[in-house]
Design a protein around this motif. Structure first.
Motif, PDB file in Angstrom:
ATOM      1  N   VAL A  32       6.165   5.297   2.595  1.00  0.00           N
ATOM      2  CA  VAL A  32       6.549   5.365   4.008  1.00  0.00           C
ATOM      3  C   VAL A  32       6.578   3.984   4.672  1.00  0.00           C
ATOM      4  O   VAL A  32       7.231   3.818   5.702  1.00  0.00           O
ATOM      5  N   ARG A  33       5.926   3.009   4.081  1.00  0.00           N
ATOM      6  CA  ARG A  33       5.935   1.657   4.657  1.00  0.00           C
ATOM      7  C   ARG A  33       7.329   1.051   4.622  1.00  0.00           C
ATOM      8  O   ARG A  33       7.625   0.122   5.368  1.00  0.00           O
ATOM      9  N   LYS A  34       8.190   1.586   3.775  1.00  0.00           N
ATOM     10  CA  LYS A  34       9.561   1.083   3.659  1.00  0.00           C
ATOM     11  C   LYS A  34      10.550   1.923   4.466  1.00  0.00           C
ATOM     12  O   LYS A  34      11.754   1.699   4.384  1.00  0.00           O
ATOM     13  N   GLU A  35      10.055   2.883   5.224  1.00  0.00           N
ATOM     14  CA  GLU A  35      10.914   3.806   5.974  1.00  0.00           C
ATOM     15  C   GLU A  35      10.783   3.529   7.468  1.00  0.00           C
ATOM     16  O   GLU A  35       9.747   3.825   8.073  1.00  0.00           O
ATOM     17  N   PRO A  36      11.834   2.960   8.091  1.00  0.00           N
ATOM     18  CA  PRO A  36      11.723   2.571   9.501  1.00  0.00           C
ATOM     19  C   PRO A  36      11.547   3.723  10.487  1.00  0.00           C
ATOM     20  O   PRO A  36      10.936   3.532  11.539  1.00  0.00           O
ATOM     21  N   CYS A  37      12.022   4.929  10.155  1.00  0.00           N
ATOM     22  CA  CYS A  37      11.895   6.017  11.135  1.00  0.00           C
ATOM     23  C   CYS A  37      10.671   6.905  10.894  1.00  0.00           C
ATOM     24  O   CYS A  37      10.526   7.954  11.511  1.00  0.00           O
ATOM     25  N   PHE A  38       9.742   6.459  10.055  1.00  0.00           N
ATOM     26  CA  PHE A  38       8.519   7.213   9.791  1.00  0.00           C
ATOM     27  C   PHE A  38       7.631   7.237  11.026  1.00  0.00           C
ATOM     28  O   PHE A  38       7.345   6.204  11.625  1.00  0.00           O
ATOM     29  N   LEU A  39       7.211   8.443  11.429  1.00  0.00           N
ATOM     30  CA  LEU A  39       6.241   8.608  12.521  1.00  0.00           C
ATOM     31  C   LEU A  39       4.886   8.920  11.874  1.00  0.00           C
ATOM     32  O   LEU A  39       4.718   9.985  11.296  1.00  0.00           O
ATOM     33  N   PRO A  40       3.926   8.017  11.968  1.00  0.00           N
ATOM     34  CA  PRO A  40       2.657   8.243  11.268  1.00  0.00           C
ATOM     35  C   PRO A  40       1.791   9.300  11.942  1.00  0.00           C
ATOM     36  O   PRO A  40       1.513   9.223  13.130  1.00  0.00           O
ATOM     37  N   ASN A  41       1.379  10.288  11.155  1.00  0.00           N
ATOM     38  CA  ASN A  41       0.390  11.258  11.618  1.00  0.00           C
ATOM     39  C   ASN A  41      -1.017  10.752  11.317  1.00  0.00           C
ATOM     40  O   ASN A  41      -1.945  11.036  12.054  1.00  0.00           O
ATOM     41  N   PHE A  42      -1.146  10.027  10.204  1.00  0.00           N
ATOM     42  CA  PHE A  42      -2.438   9.493   9.771  1.00  0.00           C
ATOM     43  C   PHE A  42      -2.219   8.061   9.292  1.00  0.00           C
ATOM     44  O   PHE A  42      -1.246   7.784   8.601  1.00  0.00           O
ATOM     45  N   TRP A  43      -3.115   7.171   9.624  1.00  0.00           N
ATOM     46  CA  TRP A  43      -2.953   5.766   9.274  1.00  0.00           C
ATOM     47  C   TRP A  43      -2.933   5.549   7.767  1.00  0.00           C
ATOM     48  O   TRP A  43      -2.363   4.594   7.273  1.00  0.00           O
ATOM     49  N   SER A  44      -3.529   6.480   7.012  1.00  0.00           N
ATOM     50  CA  SER A  44      -3.634   6.301   5.564  1.00  0.00           C
ATOM     51  C   SER A  44      -2.464   6.903   4.770  1.00  0.00           C
ATOM     52  O   SER A  44      -2.444   6.807   3.549  1.00  0.00           O
ATOM     53  N   THR A  45      -1.483   7.497   5.437  1.00  0.00           N
ATOM     54  CA  THR A  45      -0.355   8.106   4.731  1.00  0.00           C
ATOM     55  C   THR A  45       0.477   7.038   4.035  1.00  0.00           C
ATOM     56  O   THR A  45       0.855   6.037   4.632  1.00  0.00           O
ATOM     57  N   LYS A  46       0.759   7.302   2.753  1.00  0.00           N
ATOM     58  CA  LYS A  46       1.576   6.378   1.965  1.00  0.00           C
ATOM     59  C   LYS A  46       2.887   7.029   1.501  1.00  0.00           C
ATOM     60  O   LYS A  46       3.872   6.347   1.291  1.00  0.00           O
TER      61      LYS A  46
END
Length: 176
Positions: A113-127
């Motif tokens: 997800v770090r490479k996905e600009p439209c990712f909305l994080p639900n949890f800081w640890s999501t990869k």
């Protein structure tokens, strides 16, 4: 002079394979059967959706499973596992990877997800994340999404996608 006599027909050996069955006997197959039975028995509403999300999470040992329902042009959390509250319990249907899954009416798998600009994080640890649209077959519309998140990069594969798409094909009846 030798005469060639016809050979007697050989009997086919009995197969030791199991006969084809319409149901899968692995844990994912059993989970899909259980979900289907719940829906056929008339299960619907937030409580049933919560039970299904928990079953999905336990079956595959996912870190977090969320089911979002579309309400008034927003994705709104209907069920979440592990008593983990997402950072985005409600957000517009035009935002995030859920919007992409809704618009394209297909599963979105994101290995990192770090490479996905439209990712909305639900949890800081999501990869990594997989999002499956829940489509109402009777009215041909997207009712919501199943969102599964992991703390590992590349956590999901084709078997996860297939299983979650199977869940989505069943769970839409509980969201109506």
């Amino acid at each position: 002079m030798r005469v060639a006599l016809p050979m007697p027909a050989r009997k086919k050996a009995k197969s030791h394979r199991r006969p084809e069955t319409p149901f899968r006997h692995d844990r994912k197959g059993r989970a899909l059967q259980e979900i289907g039975a719940t829906i056929v028995a008339g299960g619907k509403g937030p409580g049933v959706v919560e039970e299904i999300a928990e079953l999905v999470q336990r079956t595959c040992k996912y870190r977090w499973v969320g089911v979002y329902k579309i309400k008034r042009n927003d994705f709104v959390i209907e069920a979440a596992t592990n008593k983990m509250k997402p950072a985005c319990p409600r957000f517009p249907v035009t935002q995030g990877l859920s919007a992409k899954a809704k618009e394209e009416r297909r599963t979105v798998m994101v290995p990192d997800v770090r490479k996905e600009p439209c990712f909305l994080p639900n949890f800081w640890s999501t990869k990594s994340e997989v999002i499956v649209p829940i489509i109402d077959d009777e009215h041909d519309r997207v009712l919501g999404v199943i969102n599964v998140e992991s703390a590992k990069v590349n956590a999901f594969d084709k078997s996860d996608r297939d299983f979650l798409e199977g869940v989505a094909r069943i769970i839409w009846r509980a969201l109506r």
